[in-house]
Design a protein around this motif. Sequence first.
Motif, PDB file in Angstrom:
ATOM      1  N   ASP A  34       0.830  -1.251   0.044  1.00 24.44           N
ATOM      2  CA  ASP A  34       0.036   0.061   0.061  1.00 24.44           C
ATOM      3  C   ASP A  34       0.947   1.112  -0.162  1.00 24.44           C
ATOM      4  O   ASP A  34       0.351   2.401   0.603  1.00 24.44           O
ATOM      5  N   ALA A  35       2.109   1.406  -0.461  1.00 22.47           N
ATOM      6  CA  ALA A  35       2.975   2.153  -0.465  1.00 22.47           C
ATOM      7  C   ALA A  35       2.478   3.610  -1.132  1.00 22.47           C
ATOM      8  O   ALA A  35       2.623   4.658  -0.941  1.00 22.47           O
ATOM      9  N   SER A  36       1.738   3.315  -2.382  1.00 23.55           N
ATOM     10  CA  SER A  36       1.070   4.254  -3.008  1.00 23.55           C
ATOM     11  C   SER A  36      -0.185   4.717  -2.758  1.00 23.55           C
ATOM     12  O   SER A  36      -1.004   5.576  -3.198  1.00 23.55           O
ATOM     13  N   ALA A  37      -0.726   4.200  -1.556  1.00 16.65           N
ATOM     14  CA  ALA A  37      -2.098   4.349  -1.338  1.00 16.65           C
ATOM     15  C   ALA A  37      -2.324   5.697  -0.699  1.00 16.65           C
ATOM     16  O   ALA A  37      -1.323   6.312  -0.217  1.00 16.65           O
ATOM     17  N   PRO A  38      -3.549   6.592  -0.868  1.00 23.51           N
ATOM     18  CA  PRO A  38      -3.461   8.042  -0.665  1.00 23.51           C
ATOM     19  C   PRO A  38      -3.552   7.905   0.912  1.00 23.51           C
ATOM     20  O   PRO A  38      -4.011   7.210   1.821  1.00 23.51           O
ATOM     21  N   THR A  39      -3.236   9.251   1.429  1.00 24.39           N
ATOM     22  CA  THR A  39      -3.131   9.333   3.047  1.00 24.39           C
ATOM     23  C   THR A  39      -3.792  10.433   3.387  1.00 24.39           C
ATOM     24  O   THR A  39      -3.498  11.038   4.395  1.00 24.39           O
ATOM     25  N   GLU A  52      -7.766   2.770  -5.398  1.00 24.41           N
ATOM     26  CA  GLU A  52      -7.729   1.544  -5.972  1.00 24.41           C
ATOM     27  C   GLU A  52      -8.288   0.403  -5.267  1.00 24.41           C
ATOM     28  O   GLU A  52      -8.201   0.637  -3.970  1.00 24.41           O
ATOM     29  N   ARG A  55      -6.344  -1.657  -1.976  1.00 24.51           N
ATOM     30  CA  ARG A  55      -5.404  -0.941  -1.381  1.00 24.51           C
ATOM     31  C   ARG A  55      -6.155  -0.099  -0.148  1.00 24.51           C
ATOM     32  O   ARG A  55      -7.285   0.217  -0.164  1.00 24.51           O
TER      33      ARG A  55
END
Length: 269
Positions: A34-39, A52, A55
């Motif tokens: 989930d490195a590119s998951a929004p925060t 997505e 994620r």
Amino acid sequence: MRMTTVWGAALLVLGLAAGPAAADSTPSASPSGDASAPTSAGTSFRTATEIEQGRTATASASTGDYLYWSFAADALERPTVRATVKLPASHAAQTWQVDVYDGLRRRQACQYGAQTRTAAQGAAEVEVECVLRTVRAWSEPWADDPLPGTYYVRLTTVRLQTADLGRPVDATVRVESKDVGGSAAVDGWLAEPLVPGVAVTSQQNGKDDDSARTAVLSGIEPDGGWSSGWWSDRWVWTGIGAVLAALAGIGGYVLTRGTGRPGRVPPGA
């Protein structure tokens, strides 16, 4: 011997065709990591953060805020939205709710799941869940059926003590879908998915004028693109039925035609 050959061929066809059909009934694979998951989360439909499926998105907010995310769902999928809110160390009882809207901003009913939950006083976290109905490839204009396109997730409190208003909370949201398969297939499909226009992008032609800019629908779509809506494993099982019917006809003919030669007709008869 001939019947053994016929039924052997039938079993072979059944095994080969059932393989891909069975694969369609498994849940969709989740991307690794989930490195590119929004925060962060949006505060309205227009600013909803795209996520997505598969994620886990996170966000820090204040109690009383409206948090919005959006995701893409295609035909024959049954999305499940799970949200977890980590609450302050001390707080009064408060109720959290997750709502899901389609691309036309119509609120979609949850088929099952605890859509609304109350966190007792001092509870560390609260979890809510909404399992949508199966997304249909096509529906009547007046119906409220889920259709392919963008879906919005809204997470907020519905009952809150004034003393807890504005206190910091951390939220996580995850969306996963189960591929239902041909049992939910319909004879029709949308010309375009229900995805609202939310951005403008430039064509890759090296120009930066207004004529080189075209509106795009959204930056998210299912893996492999949007389904056309006509294909499902229902076609596989229809083909299997046709093959088995043909083989059964051949087998019946072999059993009933007889093995003896027809009698010779006497000369002059």
